[in-house]
Write an enzyme that holds these catalytic residues in place. Structure first.
Site, short mmCIF file in Angstrom:
data_model
loop_
_atom_site.label_atom_id
_atom_site.label_comp_id
_atom_site.label_asym_id
_atom_site.label_seq_id
_atom_site.Cartn_x
_atom_site.Cartn_y
_atom_site.Cartn_z
N ASP A 63 0.87 -1.18 0.00
CA ASP A 63 0.00 0.00 0.00
C ASP A 63 0.90 1.22 0.00
OD1 ASP A 63 -1.66 2.18 0.63
OD2 ASP A 63 -3.04 0.91 1.76
N VAL A 96 -12.48 -9.08 -2.41
CA VAL A 96 -13.72 -8.51 -1.84
C VAL A 96 -13.69 -6.98 -1.98
CG1 VAL A 96 -14.35 -10.35 -0.21
CG2 VAL A 96 -12.80 -8.54 0.50
N ARG A 112 -13.20 -4.54 -5.37
CA ARG A 112 -14.03 -4.18 -6.52
C ARG A 112 -13.60 -5.03 -7.70
NH1 ARG A 112 -17.09 -2.63 -3.61
NH2 ARG A 112 -18.13 -0.64 -3.38
N GLU A 137 -21.97 -6.02 -12.36
CA GLU A 137 -22.75 -6.74 -11.36
C GLU A 137 -24.23 -6.61 -11.66
OE1 GLU A 137 -21.50 -5.61 -7.42
OE2 GLU A 137 -19.50 -6.44 -7.73
N HIS A 149 -21.53 -10.19 -4.11
CA HIS A 149 -21.22 -8.93 -3.42
C HIS A 149 -21.85 -8.93 -2.01
CE1 HIS A 149 -20.09 -4.47 -4.24
NE2 HIS A 149 -19.92 -4.76 -2.96
N GLY A 181 -19.95 -8.92 0.85
CA GLY A 181 -18.97 -8.52 1.86
C GLY A 181 -19.56 -7.73 3.01
#
Ligand SMILES: NC(=O)c1ccc[n+]([C@@H]2O[C@H](COP(=O)([O-])OP(=O)(O)OC[C@H]3O[C@@H](n4cnc5c(N)ncnc54)[C@H](O)[C@@H]3O)[C@@H](O)[C@H]2O)c1
Ligand SMILES: O=C(O)[C@H](O)COP(=O)(O)O
Length: 601
Positions: free
Chosen positions: A228, A287, A289, A318, A337, A339
């Protein structure tokens, strides 16, 4: 206090001479009955909200276009008419939106530019009941002055738990084995899994969800690395995670779990080129995008055996097409989706977003604003009177313009004893901009769209600080607004530098106008103001007061300041009503009046 640095000489003019109490009481007997001498106005003080969104009496309408937890809906209903209309087509959404002040969505509603355009300016807040705002056209929202808020914390744990669920289910073929046994089979040899303990997990995106996944995966005995570029290394170290480069992360991991937002930089970040750098047999969880993976490339990597398995909660489109090769791949586990979909998370998200939307509709600054600066509430409280001052000065300055090259170059000067990094002026600049633009257009300006609107109208607003010596208890001493290259309806408002100049201060919590051009004045910035330059001679207050009294115009305050005794003075009057043209003409016809102007605040 002395200015310690300034490109503007900021010598405070000698104090103007507002009428003192004894002067006023001796005058009051000579004035018409409806002329009020300066009255305490504290009780009438109003603090305009930063996102002025509702007319005083209206109950707002909030459209909820996807299922929201009951606690959030109950909260919304205490404040607004709530229209829960799920599964709207894009056309239906565009039709409905013109009747709505706010819209609450999850990830299933595309809030496109057309939605903002169709709202006709009524839509003021979009609340995203969740984290990802990639389904909201933020640029369009900002251009339309619509605040976007999200609920960034309440589903973090749910998403992290789902990541772990997919990780373990994938490693042990839970979904495939379940389907197999329900199809009447008993395939114990086919569904031998892999162990997690001792394996390296690369967490891509070490934010809220990524961190929680890392904590949980450590408990499973995995070795965690993370990539990151924006995460602080010490936060990672604190939980025993090493931050590494992108290439190192994908090349060394046995498992990769994705937790970054979908941005232009992360779009299709897992692609053919990067799959080729991975360990053969790597397993991938997503989880975050769908768009962060090039889905066709993932199918190729699965077929080539580079990726042994993938577990996906999110997809580029989606729901994904029924014949999607990826979804139907035997080594891929999928969920629709889910999550954030736990009972607990949805209740939390619903409350979080309901509070944010109601707060924003009330005009409060939202802590979870996505397209506007977040101003901590204690800073906002302190700045409140200065926010009003900034807007009123903008309003006043622009109404003084009579021509020239138009309002193009505006300078806002803040005089303060605070260090520059201890005073956030974005809010003040936005409010000056609001004051400058709203009286001359039909545009609604707020903190969200102020800079955009100014830029669009070709107005360049520069800011300058005058730093005072002394105690920085108050955030500001004065705010000055100057408009260059213009002529004025009130020549006295033009300073020696040839610009319209108005300056104000906050006294006892009340914003006051303290300078017009190079003249010192001292009046409360409320209602309407008449500025009048006159020969300094007795009887002027009474004469003007009588004209207004005959018209039943209530004078709320007055101040007179003069430069040279018996020569010239500026009289400033606050009036509750707008005097008729005839009354204003009569004032102008008084022989000693050199010029005057009526300004609505
Ligand atoms: N599946 C679901 O239901 C579900 C639920 C919650 C969140 N999410 C998604 O999960 C993602 C993370 O959510 P969050 O709440 O942790 O967000 P977050 O903002 O707290 O964390 C995202 C992290 O990604 C990092 N990042 C940005 N660009 C990066 C890059 N190029 N490479 C690596 N890291 C990068 C950021 O620095 C940040 O630390 C978002 O996409 C969100 O929409 C999905
Ligand atoms: O970004 C998020 O918060 C998640 O993807 C959840 O989306 P959802 O609210 O549509 O479940």
């Amino acid at each position: 206090m002395a200015a310690s640095s300034s490109s503007f000489s900021s010598t405070i003019l000698s104090s103007p001479s507002p009428l003192n109490k004894s002067h006023l009481s001796s005058l009051s007997s000579k004035l018409p009955h409806n002329i009020c001498l300066p009255v305490p106005r504290q009780h009438r003080r109003r603090v305009p909200p930063v996102f002025v969104v509702l007319s005083m009496n209206s109950k707002p309408t909030i459209l909820v276009s996807e299922k929201l937890g009951d606690a959030g809906l109950d909260l919304l209903k205490t404040f607004a008419n709530v229209d829960c209309s799920y599964n709207l087509s894009p056309e239906e959404l565009c039709t409905k939106i013109s009747l709505c002040d706010a819209l609450i969505v999850r990830s299933g509603t595309k809030v496109s530019r057309e939605v903002f355009e169709s709202s006709g300016g009524r839509l003021k807040v979009v609340g995203r009941a969740g984290v990802g705002i990639d389904n909201v056209d933020l640029a369009a929202a900002t251009e339309h002055g619509c605040l976007v808020v999200n609920a960034p914390t309440a589903n973090t744990v749910a998403a992290a738990e789902h990541g772990i669920a997919l990780l373990t289910a994938m490693a042990r073929n839970v979904a495939q084995a379940d389907a197999s046994i329900k199809a009447g089979k008993w395939q114990r040899n086919k569904y031998v899994g892999v162990s997690l303990v001792g394996k390296t997990l690369a967490v891509m995106g070490f934010g809220k969800v990524g961190t929680e996944v890392a904590r949980r995966a450590k408990g499973l005995g995995m070795h965690i690395i993370a990539h990151d570029p924006y995460a602080p290394a010490d936060r990672a170290h604190a939980i025993g995670v090493d931050l590494v480069s992108f290439d190192e992360a994908i090349a060394t991991a046995d498992f990769i779990t994705l937790h970054m937002p979908l941005t232009p930089a992360t779009s299709k970040i897992l692609n053919d080129e990067n799959f080729a750098k991975m360990k053969k047999g790597v397993r991938i969880v997503n989880v975050a995008r769908g768009g962060v993976i090039d889905e066709d490339a993932l199918v190729r990597a699965l077929d080539a055996g580079i990726v042994a398995q993938a577990a996906l909660d999110v997809f580029t489109v989606e729901p994904p097409p029924k014949d999607s090769k990826l979804v139907n791949h035997e080594n891929v586990t999928v969920t629709p989706h889910l999550g954030a979909s736990t009972t607990e998370a949805q209740e939390g998200v619903a409350i979080e977003i309901a509070e944010a939307v109601v707060g924003a509709l009330r005009g409060e600054l939202a802590a979870t604003a996505v397209n506007a600066p977040m101003v901590p509430s204690e800073v906002l409280t302190e700045l409140k009177p200065y926010i009003i001052l900034a807007e009123k000065l903008g309003r006043l300055a622009v109404q003084l313009v009579a021509g020239g090259s138009g309002v193009k170059t505006v300078k806002v000067t803040y005089t303060s004893a605070r260090a520059p990094d201890d005073l956030d002026t974005r809010l003040l600049r936005a409010m000056v901009t609001k004051g400058l633009i709203e009286p001359i257009s039909s545009v609604f300006v707020n903190l969200v769209n102020a800079d955009f609107t100014a830029k669009q109208r070709g107005i360049r607003i520069s800011e300058e600080r005058v730093i005072l010596d002394g105690s920085p208890q108050k955030p500001l001493e004065a705010i000055r607004v100057q408009i260059a290259n213009v002529e004025s309806r009130f020549a006295s408002a033009i300073s020696e530098l040839g610009e319209i100049k108005v300056e104000g201060r906050v006294k006892d919590g009340i914003p006051r106008l303290t300078k017009v051009g190079d003249f010192g004045v001292d009046v409360s910035l409320e209602g309407n103001i008449i500025l009048c330059r006159q020969v300094d001679q007795p009887g002027m207050i009474g004469t003007v007061g009588s004209i207004l009294g005959d018209e039943n115009v209530n004078v709320s305050f007055m101040s007179v300041s003069r430069t040279v005794r018996r020569k010239q003075a500026i009289m400033t009057l606050g009036v509750d009503e707008k005097p008729s043209k005839e009354a204003l003409k009569k004032i102008g016809d008084i022989p000693a009046v050199e010029e005057f102007v009526f300004l609505a605040l």
